[in-house]
Design an enzyme around this catalytic site. Structure first.
Site, mmCIF file in Angstrom:
data_model
loop_
_atom_site.group_PDB
_atom_site.id
_atom_site.type_symbol
_atom_site.label_atom_id
_atom_site.label_comp_id
_atom_site.label_asym_id
_atom_site.label_seq_id
_atom_site.Cartn_x
_atom_site.Cartn_y
_atom_site.Cartn_z
ATOM 1 N N THR A 114 -0.613 1.193 3.878
ATOM 2 C CA THR A 114 -0.792 1.900 2.620
ATOM 3 C C THR A 114 -1.506 1.036 1.572
ATOM 4 O OG1 THR A 114 1.224 3.090 3.074
ATOM 5 C CG2 THR A 114 0.468 3.106 0.803
ATOM 6 N N GLY A 125 7.167 -2.892 3.035
ATOM 7 C CA GLY A 125 8.478 -3.503 2.836
ATOM 8 C C GLY A 125 8.490 -4.934 3.348
ATOM 9 N N GLU A 146 5.633 7.479 4.970
ATOM 10 C CA GLU A 146 5.240 7.908 6.320
ATOM 11 C C GLU A 146 5.004 9.416 6.396
ATOM 12 O OE1 GLU A 146 4.593 5.284 7.636
ATOM 13 O OE2 GLU A 146 5.979 3.989 6.559
#
Lengths: 688, 688
Positions: free
Chosen positions: B96, B138, B413
């Site tokens: 992303t 993350g 997602e």
């Protein structure tokens, strides 16, 4: 932004302590402005909304001072009211206990009268059990030095139920909590963390007899208890608070809608200047857009979608379908709050003259709006947040923390279930006084008039498919449809209730419980009637005052009504209800959705001008994504400087733990070194 | 709780920095346990769920390591995979970017091939603009020292689109970020704050040619680009991640349901021991309850409501009406996640053998469940939180912070809108291959079989009122009703789509946009078909394995189906859809609600045993209100000791601001004193 202390862009990264100190700073600033400008009490509430933080002042102004005005007698007002209005004392409203919230009659804090306390008699105040600890009052933890205390009056063993007292909790000079009074902040919450909601445990504290507020109830030195005039105002603070809460719901949702709509349009805004500025405007705009351009002076927003770049999210029907109904709802709730406020002001004058004709109307009106507006506001804000995609999950986007701080409004001062039971009972009463007693109206509850006008024996027939398209654009039809649907729910629920009563052979609390689901649905259906009536009233006024604005808001009004008819804003009802009520044909869903899609398209070019028209300043939106200037990504990237974790490249977590995860031998080496030598020095700092 | 470091009861009061350090501690502990016990990779996921905190390990195990397994060739796996499985390196998945999330094909980070870099050629990696900054991965902010980097491959000026690379970001020894790589934590979020979601800006960093994962795509030293076998697995990590996310949805909701049901029953639990223990059990229990007692050994929960005390909230139908459907949903989502997992495991074996028949089925199945389960989970958790009343707003209640930490699952997602467009297109394809091509089935998509079996030319007729009561208890009817409703939505939406195509004379992205609302509704309707099928499958298995449990779960299954039919869990559809589909009579709402109310009553005595049966330990619930022992109020009061504001009676906010609000003369006095003397000493500390 001439006042540097109104800075808010660091708010979302603060620790709880830092936020509370910020709230105190805002409180000091607010009071300074009020004093220097002699701002009258009635005009302070809008100023509070501009502080950009929730703080103790809110409770002081909305609950503490109004209670003194309404329930203290003249002499008592002389002692406390002027001080309160000038913030020489800071108060809150301490009613809720650890085990009793909405049910005020169940509170357990005691005030026992003792004639031989002080010279004129006094009250022995006590928290008899853990369950009776006061819990939740805003500002009670750290800020306030006094409060309105609701306690159960006991005189010579007789329990007179809860009554209000003026109760000091901290020393006027040192601010230390007084002997026998234990005060705490109740701890971190999902939001609303500038507010120090408090807990208070009282151990045998004595206060003078005249600390009980005595406008409507007097207790004499000998313990004689008597009521003065009408005590209907005794719990009037709650009605006023509910009104204030519902009045703010539209504004809260409007903030979220503004940020979401701007963010959804922002890259198009950038592109516009490149694509449209200059001589070839005429080639790029159609007539409607040129009209809008002339009226709005919002060049950047008025360009046709270009096929040369990725489509922007605000052009997706899926995005519009979620956001624009929230835009419509924000208007509906705002208008309803304003109109209810006008009605309440008129009623209050009567109440103060001890005329209570409007009491039921005000109770139903404020309870309905409080119950429904706060739930729809919270849901709507979260819908807006989700529409901002991943970035909407960052505090920096603003909408999330604001949603969380608004959430408790759906709970405190009567949550949806509690209030819907009260509202629903009044609606049942109206049905039964029509059906059983043949009443044609009740002048005391004008907002329920539509119930009296309904004839359940003559169910309406659904319109034919050929008529439906034009009916869906007919405001009279839309409003009548919302009323017919509500009446269908009210009358079928009343019938179910009658059947339950007949089956059980009596009516008690348990009978009511069997129709609680119905009562909730009735309350929603009733609220939509109120919203649409108030919205239409304002729309009609605007048609003469500002026809251009009215021509746009007309679309928004229709979208509001059709959203209720299609799927409802809440989870109950929607299309199925309208079919059951005979208002819509069972195969009409396609036509309904087609009309909604057309409205979404029609509203699209006005969406950004509409939210810009609310003129909510950037510091209140407090959103890197909702900025007026559209500098979204730069601001987002810059916002990471506020994050304490970014003070160093390598975090403390690495030195304390991660390095041993990645290099387990270091733990062994250090242990060996420790055995061989003194303790190692402190954790090395990361590089900047 | 033998491991003291798994303490969680201080979690909700921590600052961001403290929480991240706690996450690092948990990470170290987790890896220590894995190493000491040689826990195989496949068995680590459930252990992670027990850590009570969201941390970088999740991304390492769910996205980083599986990508190496699926996309790295054998030699590359030799370099990196064992290290990854042993946590000698810590990785994440960097796809992303600031302006591109779901649309992986739009990412802008570049990997330009240069033959003369290193000995064997290399890649020049670069972030060409602010928009291309990696954003969200993350663990990327502070924890990981490497990642899978998705970057756009450019060879000799030709753009081959995004490909995965192994990319080191921090020094293996010192953990400092490498030259040319700027890493940041992206800042405070609504929840999920143990996770250091990161931002990465790459300035001209060179890496070897063989750092591109080359199982399915090979780039030779001379820049020749070729595919090896089938590259359908290239984006397979996303499918696996969606499966994992949807598999956890039921558990997340189950935690919230457990806390809410226990809290709603807790005071009755206390009373039971007093009322029922002893010889007169027989006088207090009816036969059903005695059966349940014998089977459950849950004495405290099985008493008839007593009229001697206030009713407990779990006995209110309004509370049951909100909570029990969430209980049912938790089972439905849990079963669906498990069954989908089994199907995926089977498909994965085929994929690894380069057989891709099941690809569409897996894509539709995981996308539907990911899209719908995460949204319903989040909504359901928030419903549970609201049902805990005011106290539910406190972090100490646990459900709130857990809801907020689960929220991003609905977005990352692929959010609901993006996935529903993908799912909806497949559903449209099925309708059109049936209607246009006359297909009777598609063996590659067994879960869509019900679409092929539907005949829109023969619309079903609604049952008569007299039959309806018994049909609402007939599982075949309920499941057929959910399918008929879904088919009605699918086929009418397909028709609308055809009309749009005909009207526009072509089919493009804009045509699809005209039916996005329909695609969302189709996806919901399809999900309910999947849930009910999987639920019924498990129920049937249980009927032989454990008839007692099945006899209770049968009620839960029925409540699930009827809730969809009454008002739906989502906002679209519900009763109106079923009437339009000819499944329910337009006046059947009363009978439907009556049956639901009966089910709520029937489920009530089993509610606490059902959630106790999940056996979720207190430290994972992390809720003072959801404790197994019911010591709610003591725990709530005690929890305030965790609040940093309670370290002193008088807060810093008083000394810095409040005292000047209450005593403005002090500001003047201090100013005068400052003129007369040196600067005053620091703020005095509050007393403890």
């Amino acid at each position: 932004m001439q006042e540097p202390r109104l800075q808010t862009d660091d708010l979302w990264w603060m620790s709880r302590k830092e936020r509370y100190i910020r709230a105190c700073e805002r409180g000091e600033l607010f009071v300074k402005i009020v004093r220097e400008n002699n701002i009258p009490f009635e005009e302070r509430y809008p100023l509070e909304l501009l502080l950009g933080e929730d703080l103790f002042i809110l409770l002081h102004d909305v609950m503490f001072a109004p209670t003194l005005m309404n329930l203290a007698d003249e002499e008592q007002q002389g002692w406390w009211l002027q001080k309160a209005l000038n913030y020489d004392i800071l108060g809150t409203y301490a009613q809720t206990e650890l085990t009793h919230g909405s049910n005020v009659r169940g509170i357990k804090t005691t005030a026992e009268y003792e004639e031989n306390l002080f010279e004129e008699g006094g009250w022995h105040i006590h928290t008899p059990s853990l369950e009776a600890v006061k819990w939740w009052p805003g500002g009670l933890g750290k800020s306030c030095n006094c409060c309105i205390l609701m306690a159960r009056v006991i005189i010579k063993g007789k329990d007179y139920g809860p009554h209000p007292f003026f109760f000091q909790v901290r020393d006027w000079e040192t601010h230390a909590s007084l002997p026998g009074i234990e005060l705490r902040d109740i701890g971190a919450k999902l939001g609303y963390n500038g507010m120090d909601n408090g807990a208070m445990r009282i151990s045998h504290v004595n206060i003078p007899r005249r600390n009980m507020l005595m406008k409507f109830v007097i207790v004499e030195k000998d313990g004689a208890y008597r009521k003065v005039g009408d005590d209907k105002m005794l719990f009037g603070t709650m009605t006023y608070t509910r009104l204030k809460i519902s009045s703010g719901a539209g504004f809260n949702l409007a903030k979220a809608v503004t940020s979401t709509i701007r963010y959804s349009a922002v890259r198009r805004q950038f592109q516009m200047q490149r694509v449209v500025l200059g001589a070839d405007i005429d080639n790029h705009l159609d007539d409607d857009e040129k009209d809008a351009l002339a009226s709005q002076d919002q060049l950047k927003l008025l360009v046709k979608p270009s096929k040369r770049t990725e489509a922007q999210v605000l052009d997706y029907s899926s995005q519009q379908f979620i956001i624009f109904p929230q835009l419509a709802l924000a208007f509906a709730m705002h208008f309803a709050g304003q109109e209810a406020g006008k009605a309440y002001d008129a009623a209050l004058l009567e109440f103060r003259a001890s005329k209570f004709d409007a009491l039921t109307e005000m109770h139903v009106l404020t309870s309905t709006l409080k119950a429904v507006s706060t739930v729809l506001m919270a849901d709507g804000m979260e819908q807006c947040r989700k529409c901002m995609g991943g970035h909407g999950f960052l505090n920096a986007a603003g909408v999330g923390p604001q949603y969380l701080s608004a959430l408790p409004q759906a709970t405190y001062e009567g949550d949806f279930v509690v209030l819907s039971i009260q509202v629903g009972q009044q609606l049942l009463n109206a049905v039964s006084s029509k059906m059983m007693k043949g009443k044609k109206s009740n002048p005391k509850t004008p907002s329920l008039q539509y119930i009296y006008e309904y004839d359940p024996a003559k169910p309406s027939l659904p319109p034919k498919a050929a008529e439906l398209d034009s009916l869906l654009q007919n405001h009279d039809f839309l409003m009548a449809a919302l009323k017919s649907r509500a009446n269908y729910i009210h009358f079928t629920s009343a019938q179910t209730f009658q059947e339950e009563v007949a089956a059980q052979g009596k009516m008690g609390a348990e009978t009511l419980d069997t129709v609680k689901i119905e009562l909730m649905r009735m309350t929603y259906a009733h609220a939509y009637v109120l919203y649409s009536d108030f919205f239409k009233k304002r729309l009609t006024e605007l048609e003469t005052q500002s026809p251009r604005v009215a021509s746009v808001l007309k679309l928004v009004f229709e979208l509001f009504c059709l959203t209720v008819m299609d799927q409802s804003y809440d989870r109950g009802g929607g299309f199925g209800d309208f079919v059951a009520a005979g208002v819509l044909p069972h195969n009409g869903q396609g036509q309904l959705l087609r009309r909604i899609k057309q409205l979404l398209k029609d509203i699209r070019p006005h969406a950004v001008p509409l939210v810009d028209g609310w003129n909510i300043p950037d510091f209140l939106l407090n959103s890197v994504l909702g900025r007026y200037d559209g500098r979204v990504y730069e601001s987002l990237y810059e916002s990471t400087r506020n994050e304490p974790l970014n003070e160093t490249d390598i975090s403390e977590g690495y030195y304390k733990h991660l390095q041993y995860l990645l290099h387990p031998e270091r733990r062994r080496d250090e242990a060996a070194a420790a055995r061989a030598a003194p303790a190692p020095s402190a954790t090395p700092p990361g590089r900047l």
